[in-house]
Design a protein around this motif. Structure first.
Motif: not given
Ligand code: RTP
Ligand code: MG
Length: 141
Positions: A7-9, A39-40, A74-76
Motif C-alpha cells: 500500500l502506497s499513500i 483519492m480520498k 491511495i494506491q496498491v
C-alpha cells in the motif's frame, strides 16, 4: 523474489504540490504496477485507525492532523519484491536523511510532511491494502 502487493499513500503535501504524476512515473519506471487507486480526504477516525500501531508515539497526533489536512492519493502497487522496492523508492522517513533521487529527498519538506507512505512489511501490506480496498477493487494485471 515473489510477486507482492504493497500500500502506497501520496500524502497531502505531495498532492498539494501537484506531483502525483511524477511519483507514479517513479513507480512505473521501477516496474511497479498500480492495481488499485483512489483519492480520498481521510476522516480523523480513518487516519487514527490506519496509524493505530503508532497510537502511543509522541508524534501520533501531529501525524493524524497532517494526514487529514488535505486529500491523499491511495494506491496498491504490485511487482516483484514490491514492499521493499517501494520503501527504496521512498527513501528515509526524514527527508534530511533520504538518499538523493528518492521520492522523499526530491519532494518532502519535513519528517511530518514527507510526501509518501509505504507499507513496511508484507504482513502489514496485506492489512493496509484491506483497510482501504475491498478485494474486488484490486485488479490483477
Ligand atoms: P510511513 O509509515 O508514513 O510510510 O513512514 P515510515 O514507515 O518511514 O515511518 P514511521 O516510523 O512508520 O512513522 C510514520 C510517520 O510518522 C511521522 N513521524 N514523525 N517526529 C518524529 O519523530 C516522527 N517519526 C515519524 C512521519 O511522517 C512518518 O512518515
Ligand atoms: Mg511506517
Amino acid at each position: 523474489m515473489a510477486l507482492e502487493r504493497t500500500l502506497s499513500i501520496i500524502k497531502p503535501d505531495a498532492v498539494a504540490k501537484n506531483v502525483i504524476g511524477e511519483i507514479y512515473t517513479r513507480f512505473e519506471k521501477a516496474g511497479l504496477k498500480v492495481v488499485a487507486a483512489k483519492m480520498k480526504h481521510l476522516s480523523k477516525q480513518e487516519a487514527e485507525g490506519f496509524y493505530a500501531v503508532h497510537r502511543e508515539r509522541p508524534f501520533f497526533n501531529a501525524l493524524v492532523e497532517f494526514m487529514i489536512s488535505g486529500p491523499v492519493m491511495i494506491q496498491v502497487l504490485e511487482g516483484e519484491g514490491a514492499v521493499l522496492k517501494n520503501r527504496e523508492l521512498m527513501g528515509a522517513t526524514n527527508p534530511k536523511d533520504a538518499a538523493p533521487g528518492t521520492i522523499r529527498a526530491d519532494f518532502a519538506d519535513s519528517i511530518d510532511a514527507n510526501a509518501v507512505h509505504g507499507s513496511d512489511s508484507l504482513e502489514n501490506a496485506a492489512i493496509e491494502v484491506a483497510y482501504f480496498f475491498p478485494a474486488t477493487d484490486v485488479f490483477a494485471r
